[in-house]
Every structure is written in C-alpha cells, then in structure tokens.
Scaffold this motif. Structure first.
Motif, PDB file in Angstrom:
ATOM      1  N   ALA A  62       0.830  -1.274   0.054  1.00 34.42           N
ATOM      2  CA  ALA A  62      -0.028   0.058  -0.148  1.00 34.42           C
ATOM      3  C   ALA A  62       0.794   1.301   0.128  1.00 34.42           C
ATOM      4  CB  ALA A  62      -0.917   0.062   1.202  1.00 34.42           C
ATOM      5  N   ILE A  63       1.832   1.432   0.787  1.00 39.80           N
ATOM      6  CA  ILE A  63       2.849   2.445   0.618  1.00 39.80           C
ATOM      7  C   ILE A  63       3.587   2.877  -0.594  1.00 39.80           C
ATOM      8  CG2 ILE A  63       5.074   3.200   1.803  1.00 39.80           C
ATOM      9  CD1 ILE A  63       4.200   1.892   4.567  1.00 39.80           C
ATOM     10  N   LEU A  64       3.862   1.497  -1.189  1.00 39.05           N
ATOM     11  CA  LEU A  64       4.585   1.803  -2.682  1.00 39.05           C
ATOM     12  C   LEU A  64       3.505   2.282  -3.658  1.00 39.05           C
ATOM     13  CD1 LEU A  64       6.732   1.240  -4.540  1.00 39.05           C
ATOM     14  CD2 LEU A  64       6.084  -1.247  -4.811  1.00 39.05           C
ATOM     15  N   ALA A  65       2.165   1.706  -3.610  1.00 38.43           N
ATOM     16  CA  ALA A  65       1.296   2.174  -4.498  1.00 38.43           C
ATOM     17  C   ALA A  65       1.047   3.689  -4.209  1.00 38.43           C
ATOM     18  CB  ALA A  65       0.089   1.362  -4.272  1.00 38.43           C
ATOM     19  N   SER A  66       0.900   4.171  -3.083  1.00 36.53           N
ATOM     20  CA  SER A  66       0.737   5.439  -2.719  1.00 36.53           C
ATOM     21  C   SER A  66       1.729   6.538  -2.963  1.00 36.53           C
ATOM     22  CB  SER A  66       0.317   5.565  -1.319  1.00 36.53           C
ATOM     23  OG  SER A  66      -0.058   7.097  -0.878  1.00 36.53           O
ATOM     24  N   ALA A  67       2.793   6.049  -2.928  1.00 37.82           N
ATOM     25  CA  ALA A  67       4.064   6.978  -3.292  1.00 37.82           C
ATOM     26  C   ALA A  67       4.408   6.862  -4.823  1.00 37.82           C
ATOM     27  CB  ALA A  67       5.439   6.262  -2.591  1.00 37.82           C
ATOM     28  N   CYS A  68       3.828   5.690  -5.283  1.00 39.17           N
ATOM     29  CA  CYS A  68       4.136   5.864  -6.893  1.00 39.17           C
ATOM     30  C   CYS A  68       3.119   6.644  -7.547  1.00 39.17           C
ATOM     31  CB  CYS A  68       3.978   4.479  -7.505  1.00 39.17           C
ATOM     32  SG  CYS A  68       5.440   3.434  -7.157  1.00 39.17           S
ATOM     33  N   ARG A  69       1.944   6.721  -7.065  1.00 36.61           N
ATOM     34  CA  ARG A  69       0.774   7.587  -7.434  1.00 36.61           C
ATOM     35  C   ARG A  69       1.240   9.134  -7.405  1.00 36.61           C
ATOM     36  NH1 ARG A  69      -2.863   3.685  -5.052  1.00 36.61           N
ATOM     37  NH2 ARG A  69      -2.971   5.308  -3.232  1.00 36.61           N
ATOM     38  N   GLN A  70       1.864   9.266  -6.101  1.00 35.33           N
ATOM     39  CA  GLN A  70       2.274  10.753  -6.009  1.00 35.33           C
ATOM     40  C   GLN A  70       3.291  11.236  -6.977  1.00 35.33           C
ATOM     41  OE1 GLN A  70       2.642  12.037  -1.951  1.00 35.33           O
ATOM     42  NE2 GLN A  70       1.915   9.896  -1.141  1.00 35.33           N
ATOM     43  N   ASP A 195       0.523  16.880  -1.405  1.00 34.76           N
ATOM     44  CA  ASP A 195      -0.744  16.663  -0.825  1.00 34.76           C
ATOM     45  C   ASP A 195      -1.888  17.483  -1.467  1.00 34.76           C
ATOM     46  OD1 ASP A 195       0.063  15.045   1.336  1.00 34.76           O
ATOM     47  OD2 ASP A 195       0.755  16.749   2.600  1.00 34.76           O
ATOM     48  N   GLU A 196      -1.332  18.523  -1.921  1.00 30.08           N
ATOM     49  CA  GLU A 196      -2.343  19.358  -2.641  1.00 30.08           C
ATOM     50  C   GLU A 196      -2.598  18.547  -3.984  1.00 30.08           C
ATOM     51  OE1 GLU A 196      -0.662  23.217  -3.414  1.00 30.08           O
ATOM     52  OE2 GLU A 196      -0.598  23.855  -1.390  1.00 30.08           O
ATOM     53  N   ILE A 197      -1.614  17.947  -4.778  1.00 26.56           N
ATOM     54  CA  ILE A 197      -1.862  17.452  -5.971  1.00 26.56           C
ATOM     55  C   ILE A 197      -2.759  16.365  -5.676  1.00 26.56           C
ATOM     56  CG2 ILE A 197      -0.670  15.974  -7.814  1.00 26.56           C
ATOM     57  CD1 ILE A 197       1.672  17.987  -7.493  1.00 26.56           C
ATOM     58  N   GLN A 198      -2.485  15.487  -4.797  1.00 27.56           N
ATOM     59  CA  GLN A 198      -3.216  14.348  -4.392  1.00 27.56           C
ATOM     60  C   GLN A 198      -4.675  14.581  -4.135  1.00 27.56           C
ATOM     61  OE1 GLN A 198      -1.556  11.812  -1.379  1.00 27.56           O
ATOM     62  NE2 GLN A 198      -2.697  10.129  -1.911  1.00 27.56           N
ATOM     63  N   SER A 199      -4.903  15.584  -3.215  1.00 25.85           N
ATOM     64  CA  SER A 199      -6.365  16.062  -2.892  1.00 25.85           C
ATOM     65  C   SER A 199      -7.190  16.427  -4.252  1.00 25.85           C
ATOM     66  CB  SER A 199      -6.377  17.365  -1.899  1.00 25.85           C
ATOM     67  OG  SER A 199      -5.663  18.456  -2.281  1.00 25.85           O
ATOM     68  N   SER A 201      -6.449  15.476  -7.217  1.00 27.71           N
ATOM     69  CA  SER A 201      -6.869  14.316  -8.065  1.00 27.71           C
ATOM     70  C   SER A 201      -7.974  13.483  -7.479  1.00 27.71           C
ATOM     71  CB  SER A 201      -5.623  13.406  -8.069  1.00 27.71           C
ATOM     72  OG  SER A 201      -5.798  12.274  -8.928  1.00 27.71           O
ATOM     73  N   LEU A 202      -7.958  13.428  -6.084  1.00 29.77           N
ATOM     74  CA  LEU A 202      -9.301  12.548  -5.550  1.00 29.77           C
ATOM     75  C   LEU A 202     -10.511  13.483  -5.726  1.00 29.77           C
ATOM     76  CD1 LEU A 202      -7.535  11.639  -1.996  1.00 29.77           C
ATOM     77  CD2 LEU A 202      -8.116  10.365  -4.174  1.00 29.77           C
ATOM     78  N   GLN A 203     -10.495  14.700  -5.543  1.00 33.18           N
ATOM     79  CA  GLN A 203     -11.625  15.743  -5.998  1.00 33.18           C
ATOM     80  C   GLN A 203     -11.962  15.490  -7.505  1.00 33.18           C
ATOM     81  OE1 GLN A 203     -11.037  19.549  -5.007  1.00 33.18           O
ATOM     82  NE2 GLN A 203     -13.242  20.351  -5.314  1.00 33.18           N
ATOM     83  N   GLU A 204     -11.139  15.643  -8.368  1.00 35.54           N
ATOM     84  CA  GLU A 204     -11.613  15.198  -9.797  1.00 35.54           C
ATOM     85  C   GLU A 204     -11.913  13.853 -10.018  1.00 35.54           C
ATOM     86  OE1 GLU A 204      -8.057  16.056 -11.879  1.00 35.54           O
ATOM     87  OE2 GLU A 204      -8.034  18.327 -11.679  1.00 35.54           O
ATOM     88  N   ASN A 205     -11.669  12.799  -9.292  1.00 35.72           N
ATOM     89  CA  ASN A 205     -11.924  11.492  -9.582  1.00 35.72           C
ATOM     90  C   ASN A 205     -13.549  11.436  -8.930  1.00 35.72           C
ATOM     91  OD1 ASN A 205      -9.821  10.828 -10.687  1.00 35.72           O
ATOM     92  ND2 ASN A 205      -8.479   9.830  -8.940  1.00 35.72           N
ATOM     93  N   ALA A 206     -13.709  12.063  -7.763  1.00 33.47           N
ATOM     94  CA  ALA A 206     -15.039  12.192  -7.199  1.00 33.47           C
ATOM     95  C   ALA A 206     -16.150  12.786  -8.152  1.00 33.47           C
ATOM     96  CB  ALA A 206     -14.853  12.550  -5.680  1.00 33.47           C
ATOM     97  N   GLU A 207     -15.468  13.819  -8.574  1.00 33.15           N
ATOM     98  CA  GLU A 207     -16.558  14.413  -9.543  1.00 33.15           C
ATOM     99  C   GLU A 207     -16.920  13.737 -10.887  1.00 33.15           C
ATOM    100  OE1 GLU A 207     -14.847  18.318 -10.598  1.00 33.15           O
ATOM    101  OE2 GLU A 207     -15.089  19.122  -8.264  1.00 33.15           O
ATOM    102  N   VAL A 208     -15.934  13.077 -11.365  1.00 33.76           N
ATOM    103  CA  VAL A 208     -16.054  12.161 -12.464  1.00 33.76           C
ATOM    104  C   VAL A 208     -16.988  11.010 -12.217  1.00 33.76           C
ATOM    105  CG1 VAL A 208     -15.041  10.708 -14.152  1.00 33.76           C
ATOM    106  CG2 VAL A 208     -14.024  12.817 -13.476  1.00 33.76           C
ATOM    107  N   SER A 209     -16.735  10.404 -11.033  1.00 37.44           N
ATOM    108  CA  SER A 209     -17.549   9.152 -10.713  1.00 37.44           C
ATOM    109  C   SER A 209     -18.693   9.463 -10.141  1.00 37.44           C
ATOM    110  CB  SER A 209     -16.743   8.287  -9.530  1.00 37.44           C
ATOM    111  OG  SER A 209     -16.574   9.078  -8.404  1.00 37.44           O
ATOM    112  N   SER A 210     -19.200  10.761  -9.624  1.00 31.26           N
ATOM    113  CA  SER A 210     -20.421  10.881  -9.264  1.00 31.26           C
ATOM    114  C   SER A 210     -21.622  11.020 -10.236  1.00 31.26           C
ATOM    115  CB  SER A 210     -20.532  12.357  -8.409  1.00 31.26           C
ATOM    116  OG  SER A 210     -20.053  13.197  -9.277  1.00 31.26           O
ATOM    117  N   PRO A 211     -22.571  10.234  -9.903  1.00 35.89           N
ATOM    118  CA  PRO A 211     -23.733  10.318 -11.047  1.00 35.89           C
ATOM    119  C   PRO A 211     -24.443  11.657 -11.352  1.00 35.89           C
ATOM    120  CG  PRO A 211     -24.438   9.230  -9.194  1.00 35.89           C
ATOM    121  CD  PRO A 211     -22.954   9.516  -9.064  1.00 35.89           C
TER     122      PRO A 211
END
Length: 232
Positions: A62-70, A195-199, A201-211
């Motif tokens: 989990a740590i490796l996957a999170s660090a690679c995403r960043q 942290d800003e980039i990750q937040s 990205s999460l916000q954009e993914n939430a907006e795209v996935s929300s119906p």
C-alpha cells in the motif's frame, strides 16, 4: 564519417558529465522501499507484527502504490519535476505514504472498537430498565479486562509503527550522510505540494464518478416512452 559521429557523441557525453539517464523519483522510491522493508525484517519486528495482527507485506504494498501515484502526479508539475531533485520528491512522497498508511492501520483498530460500542448501545436500548441495570453492572465487571487488553494492544500497535518509521528515517539519514531528513524546509515544501496534487486528483475523480442528477421534467420525459410501451 563514422569517426566524426563518434567524436561528436563523445563531446556531448563529456559536456553532460555522462549524466544521460539520471535516476527518477520513482527509482528513488524503490530503493527507499527496500530500506523500509529491511527495517522490519528482524526477528523481533516480525514477531511483534504477527502478534499485533499487522500484515507487513500488505502495508508495504500500500505504501509503494501510494508513493508511486504521488510521483506520477508530480511529473506533470514543473515546480516538482524541474524545480526539485528527484531524491527529495521520492523521499517526500514516501513519507506521505507512510504517514497515511500507518494512520489507517491505527484507525482500523479504533473503528472496530467504536462499532462494537454502538452495537452494544443498540442492544441495551431494547432491554427493560431493571434488566439493563443488572446486566450492565455484570457486563461492566466482565468487559473491563477485555477493554483494557484492547487499549493495550492498540497502544502497542502505535508504538510498533512509530518504532518502524523511526528506524527507517534513521537508516536513510545515515545512508545519505544526513542529506535526507524529514524536518528540512525542502521536504516540508514538497510534501505540501504533493498533498495538494493528491487532494485535487481525488476531488476530480469524485466529480467524474458521481452520477449526474436529473430533474423531475427530464425524468418524466425519459420515462414516458417506457410507460407508453408498457400500456400497449
């Protein structure tokens, strides 16, 4: 001629000091992950992790996957990809990932305890007052050692994760001759940017996935052909 091409390539390599393929932040993350894994391979650490119910392999994955995403997100930001050293970016991304995963491991234990308390409250709410009084008195005397054991195990888990992180930071500090440290200004700045980039990205993914919400008129228009077919 071929000799001219070879001479030109030699001049270019010397001008670049032969730095034609420098290590990326992703590669630094991989090397640092080896140190993090080695810090938990001692017999005492493995035994403590097993006793506390911690899966070291899953935590490291989990740590490796999170660090690679960043680091992937940082590659598209000039302030990080061009304005910072890859080692600092990889180090900062790994610190963020470690903190997030270790906090998650601690919250899982707390969440389980809170769920059990809520279930107990729901069960007790359906009992008679007289039965509740005697039952709670008996349950309090019986569950006190269990709750105390749970709190002690939770404290031991936090201490284990803190010791694991401290060993990793100390080993990396000595391995880099004091260059990489968690309290430097560059690391603080890079971690905040990540942290800003990750937040974002999460916000954009939430907006795209929300119906998309449909209004009442649109719902009526869409359902009218279906109703007509059913009536036939």
């Amino acid at each position: 001629t071929a000799q001219d091409i070879t001479d030109t390539e030699t001049k270019i390599l010397k001008a670049l000091n032969y730095v034609v393929n420098p290590p990326t932040s992703r590669r630094f993350v991989g090397e640092m992950m080896r140190i993090l894994a080695l810090c938990s391979t001692t017999r005492m650490m493995r035994k403590s992790a097993a006793q506390l119910g911690l899966n070291r392999i899953e935590i490291l994955q989990a740590i490796l996957a999170s660090a690679c995403r960043q680091t992937e997100g940082a590659s598209s930001v000039p302030a990080l990809s061009l304005g910072c050293l890859p080692s600092v970016v990889g180090y900062s991304a790994l610190l963020n990932a470690i903190d997030d995963e270790f906090d998650k491991q601690g919250q899982q234990r707390q969440g389980t305890t809170m769920d059990g308390m809520e279930e107990d409250k729901m069960i007790h709410s359906y009992q008679l007052e007289d039965f509740q009084r005697h039952y709670r008195r008996y349950a309090r005397s019986q569950s006190a050692p269990i709750q105390e054991h749970g709190r002690q195990q939770e404290l031991e888990k936090e201490q284990f994760l803190a010791a694991w992180k401290e060993q990793f930071l100390l080993a990396l500090y000595h391995a880099t001759s004091g260059y990489l440290a968690p309290d430097t200004a560059d690391v603080f700045r890079v971690r905040e940017l990540l942290d800003e980039i990750q937040s974002e990205s999460l916000q954009e993914n939430a907006e795209v996935s929300s119906p998309q919400e449909t209004t009442g008129d649109e719902a009526g228009v869409q359902s009218s052909p279906t109703n007509k077919k059913k009536s036939r």
